[in-house]
Design an enzyme around this catalytic site. Structure first.
Site, short mmCIF file in Angstrom:
data_model
loop_
_atom_site.label_atom_id
_atom_site.label_comp_id
_atom_site.label_asym_id
_atom_site.label_seq_id
_atom_site.Cartn_x
_atom_site.Cartn_y
_atom_site.Cartn_z
N ASP A 11 1.22 -1.00 0.08
CA ASP A 11 0.07 -0.01 0.12
C ASP A 11 1.04 1.51 0.08
OD1 ASP A 11 0.77 -0.48 2.45
OD2 ASP A 11 -0.58 0.59 3.67
N ASP A 16 6.78 0.94 2.11
CA ASP A 16 6.23 0.27 0.46
C ASP A 16 7.19 -0.21 -0.06
OD1 ASP A 16 3.69 -1.06 2.08
OD2 ASP A 16 3.67 0.94 2.39
N ASN A 40 -2.18 2.51 3.35
CA ASN A 40 -2.09 4.60 3.74
C ASN A 40 -2.52 5.30 2.81
OD1 ASN A 40 1.04 3.29 5.54
ND2 ASN A 40 1.78 2.54 3.79
N THR A 124 2.80 -5.57 2.75
CA THR A 124 2.83 -4.97 3.27
C THR A 124 2.25 -3.84 3.58
OG1 THR A 124 4.11 -4.14 1.69
CG2 THR A 124 5.96 -5.72 3.27
N PHE A 165 -0.76 -0.96 12.42
CA PHE A 165 -1.52 -0.81 11.46
C PHE A 165 -2.09 -0.93 10.40
CE2 PHE A 165 -1.87 1.05 7.40
CZ PHE A 165 -3.25 2.63 7.55
N ASN A 166 -1.51 -1.57 9.78
CA ASN A 166 -1.66 -2.71 8.66
C ASN A 166 -2.42 -4.14 8.97
OD1 ASN A 166 0.03 -1.88 6.70
ND2 ASN A 166 1.40 -3.88 7.14
N GLN A 227 7.57 10.64 10.94
CA GLN A 227 7.91 10.28 12.30
C GLN A 227 8.32 10.75 13.44
OE1 GLN A 227 7.19 6.85 12.11
NE2 GLN A 227 6.80 6.10 10.79
N HIS A 239 9.58 -0.05 8.08
CA HIS A 239 9.63 -1.18 8.52
C HIS A 239 9.21 -2.61 7.14
CE1 HIS A 239 7.65 1.01 12.02
NE2 HIS A 239 7.01 1.68 11.04
N ASP A 240 8.67 -2.04 6.01
CA ASP A 240 8.07 -3.23 5.02
C ASP A 240 9.64 -3.44 4.66
OD1 ASP A 240 5.66 -2.72 5.59
OD2 ASP A 240 5.14 -0.93 3.89
C1 BDR Z 1 3.11 -0.18 8.53
O1 BDR Z 1 2.31 0.64 8.25
C2 BDR Z 1 2.28 1.69 7.16
O2 BDR Z 1 1.69 2.94 7.45
C3 BDR Z 1 3.55 1.46 6.67
O3 BDR Z 1 3.91 1.45 5.17
C4 BDR Z 1 4.26 -0.33 7.51
O4 BDR Z 1 3.72 -1.28 6.59
C5 BDR Z 1 3.77 0.01 9.61
O5 BDR Z 1 2.93 -0.04 10.78
CA CA Z 2 3.03 -0.25 4.33
#
Ligand code: BDR
Ligand code: CA
Length: 310
Positions: A11, A16, A40, A124, A165-166, A227, A239-240
């Site tokens: 996303d 990503d 996102n 992701t 989030f994901n 961030q 993260h991804d």
């Molecule tokens: C995840 O949430 C999204 O904002 C980022 O792309 C990542 O996949 C982190 O929590």
């Molecule tokens: Ca992501």
């Protein structure tokens, strides 16, 4: 070296985009297709963002737009982190190509059924596309070699104290995937928050000075700023790409098999990934949960991934 065949379900999203960058030109990875989900930002934005990244990098990978809504809950986006476009920062030229017409769910089903059971699905973003594919055609489940997902946390969340989030963006979809019976590796915030992209890392990647490094620098300028505003980190957690890095070199992660369940019932902890680290419940392990990461090795993989471009 035998390449690991993957479908990347994402996303984009700044991190990503780096996952795409890393996967699309690495000799250890065969990126069959990119499937896109709302997360996102809205699907209209994330799908075009994926195409923009692929075109910028000059990689020829089909991009399939998928679900624009979670399975059950209301849609949520992460504009506070990724901006109005979902990929604020880089300036891309007008698109030349087009998104595939086939829906991501149909592509996942077709490709997995036609496979030799050798495809790893990397997610992701919210897991809606994969979960919908499993519900629509359960025969794909035994054909999935592995699921490697960025999502969840056995410590703190990043949307609520409990949830990442994901997972919270489509907790029902995550539940379907966590309980599917195939090998699942969860790359959660517990490890991705250890790979903070500090200014010196951005400078290191900038020195490579190619189209991939320029994209990386522009992405990180926006990502690290938001961030810092929201979480106070001096560098954004990348993260991804940890999912892809772990396929390139499995020793980058330490994992522990655990029973892991997505909370789809409670209110305060909705979307939490309850990982039974100590085995209190005596239930079978269904997920390999990442518990540590070799930070230096990770940044070496990212630098090499950037150097793979002209
Ligand atoms: C995840 O949430 C999204 O904002 C980022 O792309 C990542 O996949 C982190 O929590
Ligand atoms: Ca992501």
């Amino acid at each position: 070296m035998e390449k690991t065949k993957i479908i990347l379900d994402c996303d984009p999203g700044h991190d990503d985009a780096v996952a795409i960058l890393l996967a699309a030109k690495h000799p250890a990875i065969d990126l069959l297709g990119i499937t896109v989900v709302a997360g996102n930002q809205t699907l209209e934005k994330t799908a075009l963002n994926a195409l923009r990244v692929a075109e910028w990098l000059g990689v020829d990978v089909p991009v399939y737009p998928g679900c624009g809504q979670p399975m059950i809950r209301e849609k949520m986006v992460a504009g506070d982190i990724h901006g109005e476009s979902g990929l604020d920062g880089p300036v891309f030229p007008p698109l030349r190509g087009e998104l595939e017409e086939e829906h991501a769910v149909s592509y996942l089903i077709r490709t997995l059924l036609d496979s030799d059971g050798d495809i790893t699905v990397v997610t992701t973003g919210p897991m809606t596309n994969l979960a919908m594919a499993m519900r629509l055609e359960p025969a794909i489940i035994p054909m999935i070699r592995r699921i490697v997902l960025m999502g969840g946390s056995y410590t703190n969340g990043n949307v609520t104290p409990a949830a990442e989030f994901n997972i919270i963006a489509d907790a029902d979809a995550a539940h379907v995937c966590f309980t599917c019976g195939r090998p699942v590796t969860m790359v959660g915030l517990d490890v991705t928050r250890k790979v903070l992209c500090y200014p010196e890392i951005v400078e290191r990647m900038a020195k490579v000075d190619n189209k991939a490094s320029r994209l990386f620098v522009d992405l990180m300028a926006h990502f690290c700023k938001t961030q810092k505003e929201i979480f106070g980190w001096e560098g954004g957690p990348l993260h991804d790409p940890v999912t892809i890095a772990s396929l390139i070199d499995p020793t980058v992660l330490t994992t522990k098999p655990m029973n892991a369940q997505v909370d789809i019932r409670s209110t305060a902890s909705y979307g939490r990934t309850n990982c039974d680290f100590f085995g209190y419940l005596g239930l079978p392990a269904n997920v390999d949960v990442a518990i540590d990461i070799d930070v230096e090795k990770f940044w070496d993989i990212i630098e090499q991934g950037i150097r793979n471009y002209d």
